[in-house]
Scaffold this active site. Structure first.
Site, PDB file in Angstrom:
ATOM      1  N   ARG A  50       0.752  -1.297   0.185  1.00 55.54           N
ATOM      2  CA  ARG A  50       0.033  -0.035   0.011  1.00 55.54           C
ATOM      3  C   ARG A  50       0.807   1.347   0.067  1.00 55.54           C
ATOM      4  NH1 ARG A  50      -2.676  -3.626   2.888  1.00 55.54           N
ATOM      5  NH2 ARG A  50      -4.761  -4.456   1.665  1.00 55.54           N
ATOM      6  N   LYS A  82       4.188  12.076 -11.532  1.00 51.22           N
ATOM      7  CA  LYS A  82       3.607  11.083 -12.199  1.00 51.22           C
ATOM      8  C   LYS A  82       4.102   9.848 -12.293  1.00 51.22           C
ATOM      9  CE  LYS A  82       1.133  14.300 -15.300  1.00 51.22           C
ATOM     10  NZ  LYS A  82       0.776  14.202 -17.018  1.00 51.22           N
ATOM     11  N   GLU A 109      12.805  18.083 -24.977  1.00 49.40           N
ATOM     12  CA  GLU A 109      11.963  18.750 -23.899  1.00 49.40           C
ATOM     13  C   GLU A 109      12.363  19.775 -23.261  1.00 49.40           C
ATOM     14  OE1 GLU A 109       9.158  17.167 -23.783  1.00 49.40           O
ATOM     15  OE2 GLU A 109       9.709  15.032 -24.349  1.00 49.40           O
ATOM     16  N   LYS A 138       9.984  23.252 -15.112  1.00 54.36           N
ATOM     17  CA  LYS A 138       8.754  22.197 -15.105  1.00 54.36           C
ATOM     18  C   LYS A 138       8.210  22.304 -13.547  1.00 54.36           C
ATOM     19  CE  LYS A 138       7.073  17.595 -15.640  1.00 54.36           C
ATOM     20  NZ  LYS A 138       6.954  16.412 -16.022  1.00 54.36           N
ATOM     21  N   GLU A 150      -3.091  18.659 -13.025  1.00 55.56           N
ATOM     22  CA  GLU A 150      -3.186  18.986 -14.152  1.00 55.56           C
ATOM     23  C   GLU A 150      -4.397  19.299 -14.663  1.00 55.56           C
ATOM     24  OE1 GLU A 150      -0.841  16.453 -16.794  1.00 55.56           O
ATOM     25  OE2 GLU A 150      -1.690  16.988 -18.835  1.00 55.56           O
ATOM     26  N   ARG A 195      -0.749  23.183 -16.167  1.00 58.48           N
ATOM     27  CA  ARG A 195       0.003  22.183 -16.286  1.00 58.48           C
ATOM     28  C   ARG A 195       0.110  21.409 -18.047  1.00 58.48           C
ATOM     29  NH1 ARG A 195       1.955  17.135 -12.210  1.00 58.48           N
ATOM     30  NH2 ARG A 195       3.351  16.043 -13.544  1.00 58.48           N
ATOM     31  N   ASN A 247       2.538  19.954 -22.439  1.00 56.97           N
ATOM     32  CA  ASN A 247       2.111  19.302 -23.802  1.00 56.97           C
ATOM     33  C   ASN A 247       2.375  20.245 -25.020  1.00 56.97           C
ATOM     34  OD1 ASN A 247       1.407  17.044 -22.311  1.00 56.97           O
ATOM     35  ND2 ASN A 247      -0.838  17.797 -22.022  1.00 56.97           N
ATOM     36  N   HIS A 283       3.159  18.433 -28.203  1.00 52.12           N
ATOM     37  CA  HIS A 283       3.229  16.944 -27.966  1.00 52.12           C
ATOM     38  C   HIS A 283       1.623  16.371 -28.733  1.00 52.12           C
ATOM     39  CE1 HIS A 283       6.250  17.261 -25.469  1.00 52.12           C
ATOM     40  NE2 HIS A 283       6.025  15.586 -25.038  1.00 52.12           N
ATOM     41  N   HIS A 287       2.758  12.950 -30.691  1.00 52.83           N
ATOM     42  CA  HIS A 287       2.017  11.722 -30.477  1.00 52.83           C
ATOM     43  C   HIS A 287       1.505  11.236 -31.754  1.00 52.83           C
ATOM     44  CE1 HIS A 287       1.515  12.895 -25.983  1.00 52.83           C
ATOM     45  NE2 HIS A 287       2.839  12.186 -26.126  1.00 52.83           N
ATOM     46  N   HIS A 304      10.387   9.530 -29.858  1.00 54.83           N
ATOM     47  CA  HIS A 304       9.533  10.746 -29.141  1.00 54.83           C
ATOM     48  C   HIS A 304      10.350  12.120 -29.195  1.00 54.83           C
ATOM     49  CE1 HIS A 304       6.692  12.479 -26.534  1.00 54.83           C
ATOM     50  NE2 HIS A 304       7.777  12.984 -25.718  1.00 54.83           N
TER      51      HIS A 304
HETATM   52  N1  LIG Z   1       6.146  10.744 -15.436  1.00 54.41           N
HETATM   53  C1  LIG Z   1       6.196  11.755 -16.334  1.00 54.41           C
HETATM   54  O1  LIG Z   1       5.829  12.802 -16.131  1.00 54.41           O
HETATM   55  C2  LIG Z   1       7.003  11.540 -17.542  1.00 54.41           C
HETATM   56  C3  LIG Z   1       7.209  12.856 -18.490  1.00 54.41           C
HETATM   57  C4  LIG Z   1       7.707  12.384 -19.644  1.00 54.41           C
HETATM   58  C5  LIG Z   1       8.071  11.049 -19.939  1.00 54.41           C
HETATM   59  N2  LIG Z   1       7.866  10.157 -19.331  1.00 54.41           N
HETATM   60  C6  LIG Z   1       8.154   8.775 -19.637  1.00 54.41           C
HETATM   61  O2  LIG Z   1       9.486   8.525 -19.763  1.00 54.41           O
HETATM   62  C7  LIG Z   1       9.772   7.485 -20.606  1.00 54.41           C
HETATM   63  C8  LIG Z   1      11.026   7.834 -21.521  1.00 54.41           C
HETATM   64  O3  LIG Z   1      12.348   8.032 -20.576  1.00 54.41           O
HETATM   65  P1  LIG Z   1      13.519   7.822 -21.244  1.00 54.41           P
HETATM   66  O4  LIG Z   1      13.560   8.371 -22.369  1.00 54.41           O
HETATM   67  O5  LIG Z   1      14.356   8.187 -20.197  1.00 54.41           O
HETATM   68  O6  LIG Z   1      13.361   6.267 -21.370  1.00 54.41           O
HETATM   69  P2  LIG Z   1      14.411   5.189 -20.588  1.00 54.41           P
HETATM   70  O7  LIG Z   1      14.059   5.081 -19.334  1.00 54.41           O
HETATM   71  O8  LIG Z   1      13.623   3.905 -21.657  1.00 54.41           O
HETATM   72  O9  LIG Z   1      15.721   5.453 -21.122  1.00 54.41           O
HETATM   73  C9  LIG Z   1      15.993   5.491 -22.646  1.00 54.41           C
HETATM   74  C10 LIG Z   1      17.356   4.405 -22.843  1.00 54.41           C
HETATM   75  O10 LIG Z   1      18.443   4.902 -22.335  1.00 54.41           O
HETATM   76  C11 LIG Z   1      19.114   3.765 -21.427  1.00 54.41           C
HETATM   77  N3  LIG Z   1      19.754   4.526 -20.198  1.00 54.41           N
HETATM   78  C12 LIG Z   1      19.270   5.268 -19.226  1.00 54.41           C
HETATM   79  N4  LIG Z   1      20.201   5.829 -18.445  1.00 54.41           N
HETATM   80  C13 LIG Z   1      21.224   5.536 -19.058  1.00 54.41           C
HETATM   81  C14 LIG Z   1      22.654   5.917 -18.667  1.00 54.41           C
HETATM   82  N5  LIG Z   1      23.058   6.650 -17.997  1.00 54.41           N
HETATM   83  N6  LIG Z   1      23.534   5.256 -19.680  1.00 54.41           N
HETATM   84  C15 LIG Z   1      23.156   4.382 -20.762  1.00 54.41           C
HETATM   85  N7  LIG Z   1      21.946   3.956 -20.912  1.00 54.41           N
HETATM   86  C16 LIG Z   1      20.996   4.503 -20.319  1.00 54.41           C
HETATM   87  C17 LIG Z   1      17.915   2.997 -20.812  1.00 54.41           C
HETATM   88  O11 LIG Z   1      18.172   1.722 -20.418  1.00 54.41           O
HETATM   89  C18 LIG Z   1      16.972   3.063 -22.307  1.00 54.41           C
HETATM   90  O12 LIG Z   1      17.357   2.075 -23.040  1.00 54.41           O
HETATM   91  C19 LIG Z   1       8.666   7.198 -21.256  1.00 54.41           C
HETATM   92  O13 LIG Z   1       7.886   5.909 -20.961  1.00 54.41           O
HETATM   93  C20 LIG Z   1       7.526   8.247 -20.957  1.00 54.41           C
HETATM   94  O14 LIG Z   1       6.230   8.015 -20.731  1.00 54.41           O
HETATM   95  C21 LIG Z   1       7.238  10.171 -18.019  1.00 54.41           C
HETATM   96 ZN   LIG Z   2       7.648  14.465 -24.187  1.00 54.50          ZN
END
Ligand SMILES: NC(=O)c1ccc[n+]([C@@H]2O[C@H](COP(=O)([O-])OP(=O)(O)OC[C@H]3O[C@@H](n4cnc5c(N)ncnc54)[C@H](O)[C@@H]3O)[C@@H](O)[C@H]2O)c1
Ligand SMILES: [Zn+2]
Length: 357
Positions: free
Chosen positions: A114, A136, A178, A218, A228, A232, A236, A239, A243, A255
């Site tokens: 929980r 989030k 971003e 941010k 949001e 907030r 986007n 975006h 998308h 992305h």
């Molecule tokens: N929660 C939120 O507010 C929010 C906002 C934006 C994006 N997101 C989410 O974030 C995700 C994308 O994040 P991302 O681009 O970091 O993806 P990710 O976590 O998959 O990382 C991208 C790639 O880089 C690798 N990686 C990460 N750090 C590394 C490092 N230091 N050295 C070598 N490799 C490394 C990972 O293994 C992966 O292959 C999506 O799922 C998206 O929906 C969430």
């Molecule tokens: Zn984005």
């Protein structure tokens, strides 16, 4: 070097090396901790190095991630792994990885017994300046991205800049798209700084300052509207287009690249609706181009429009967009006639030229 930010009521620390700050944080809490790590070898190695110096650490649990594994099944596997490692309700869970790690580990921590406290060590640029800021967490289902999730604040966030050394170039670019978006929201020095740095090699960038600025932008927006319901949504920017391009290309467009396309498209749409100035729009395009981002796409206008019509942001029959008015001023929820959207999508099939208006 550590740059702190407590806008959101918990510390967000941008560190050259997260290890000393993380160790101090865990020691001050006086509880047992456990480290969840993206199993990607560089990230897992980083996590083991961090965990080796942590007091009362139950160990490192490497979890295979990647977007296809951002699923409830992974959350379940994490819960089982936490239990097997000896974690209980008082244990601090520390996640190490990018945005997928943030969202998946964060949700697992929010649900395990929980809810246990969670701290994230961000290792991708996108996680540092975007995903780990704002509370989030969630996972994808076959029907939709981030469809199952919740708002759940971490107790601390650490941006571990040394981790960027192993981050592939395309992932740096994903984060930078971003950062440009945040700079358009904030304008002023934030945008000027990216323009100044863009011609230089990434190895020479002052990443601490770049990340800290973007985090501050941010965090300020999130603070004004945590759940949001209003402002907030400006995060986007670009975006709705992004998308659509991701989905219409069968996710062949990454992305970050899609966000760059979306920023050009949003600028064009704004211009054609009487917002924004051509000069400001061209400044954004010049910055994106210097950063090596794509500005045009082979995705046909009709395919992109069809994808957009399926997007959840469509309400009462007309498309709504986040549009820039100035660099430093962005409006959410602007209604735009379909015909204007279609003309912008057509323009996106060719590189920017004299007709960029
Ligand atoms: N929660 C939120 O507010 C929010 C906002 C934006 C994006 N997101 C989410 O974030 C995700 C994308 O994040 P991302 O681009 O970091 O993806 P990710 O976590 O998959 O990382 C991208 C790639 O880089 C690798 N990686 C990460 N750090 C590394 C490092 N230091 N050295 C070598 N490799 C490394 C990972 O293994 C992966 O292959 C999506 O799922 C998206 O929906 C969430
Ligand atoms: Zn984005």
């Amino acid at each position: 070097m550590v740059i702190g930010n407590d806008t959101l009521g918990y510390p967000i620390l941008v560190c050259e090396n997260a290890e000393p700050s993380l160790r101090a944080f865990v020691r001050a809490r006086g509880r047992r901790c456990v480290v969840l790590a993206d199993a990607q070898p560089d990230v897992a190695a980083r996590a083991r190095a961090l965990a080796a110096r942590l007091p009362r650490c139950l160990g490192v649990l490497p979890i295979a991630l990647g977007e296809p594994r951002k699923r409830l099944a992974t959350v379940e596997a994490i819960a089982d792994a936490l239990l097997a490692a000896g974690a209980d309700r008082a244990t601090l869970a520390i996640g190490v990885g990018g945005g997928v790690a943030n969202d998946t580990f964060g949700l697992a921590a929010a649900l395990f017994m929980r809810g246990v406290t969670y701290a994230h060590v961000a290792t991708s640029l996108l996680a540092m300046l975007d995903a780990s800021i704002g509370g989030k967490v969630g996972v994808d289902t076959p029907a939709g991205k981030n469809l199952v999730g919740r708002f759940s604040d971490p107790v601390a966030v650490f941006a571990d800049l040394q981790a960027l050394r192993t981050l592939p170039f395309r992932e740096i670019r994903a984060g930078l798209a971003e950062a440009v978006k945040h700079a358009i929201l904030a304008g002023g020095e934030s945008f000027d700084m990216l323009e100044m740095l863009a011609p230089h090699r990434f190895e020479r960038w002052p990443w601490g300052e770049v990340v800290a600025r973007s985090v501050a932008i941010k965090a300020a927006v999130v603070r004004a509207d945590r759940e949001e319901r209003g402002i907030r949504a400006t995060l986007n920017l670009g975006h709705t287009f992004a998308h659509a391009y991701e989905s219409a290309s069968g996710y062949r467009i990454a992305h970050g690249a899609a966000v760059a396309l979306g920023l050009r498209a949003a600028g064009l749409l704004a211009l054609r609706g009487g917002l924004f100035t051509r000069e400001a729009h061209l400044r954004v395009l010049a910055l994106l181009a210097l950063l090596g981002m794509p500005l045009s796409t082979r995705v046909p206008a009709d395919a992109a429009l069809a994808a957009m019509r399926g997007d959840k942001k469509r309400r009462d029959g007309s498309l709504r967009f986040v549009l820039p008015d100035e660099i430093g001023l962005v409006h959410a929820d602007v209604r735009v006639p379909d015909a204007r959207v279609r003309s912008v999508l057509h323009a996106m099939e060719a590189p920017p030229g004299d007709a960029e208006h």
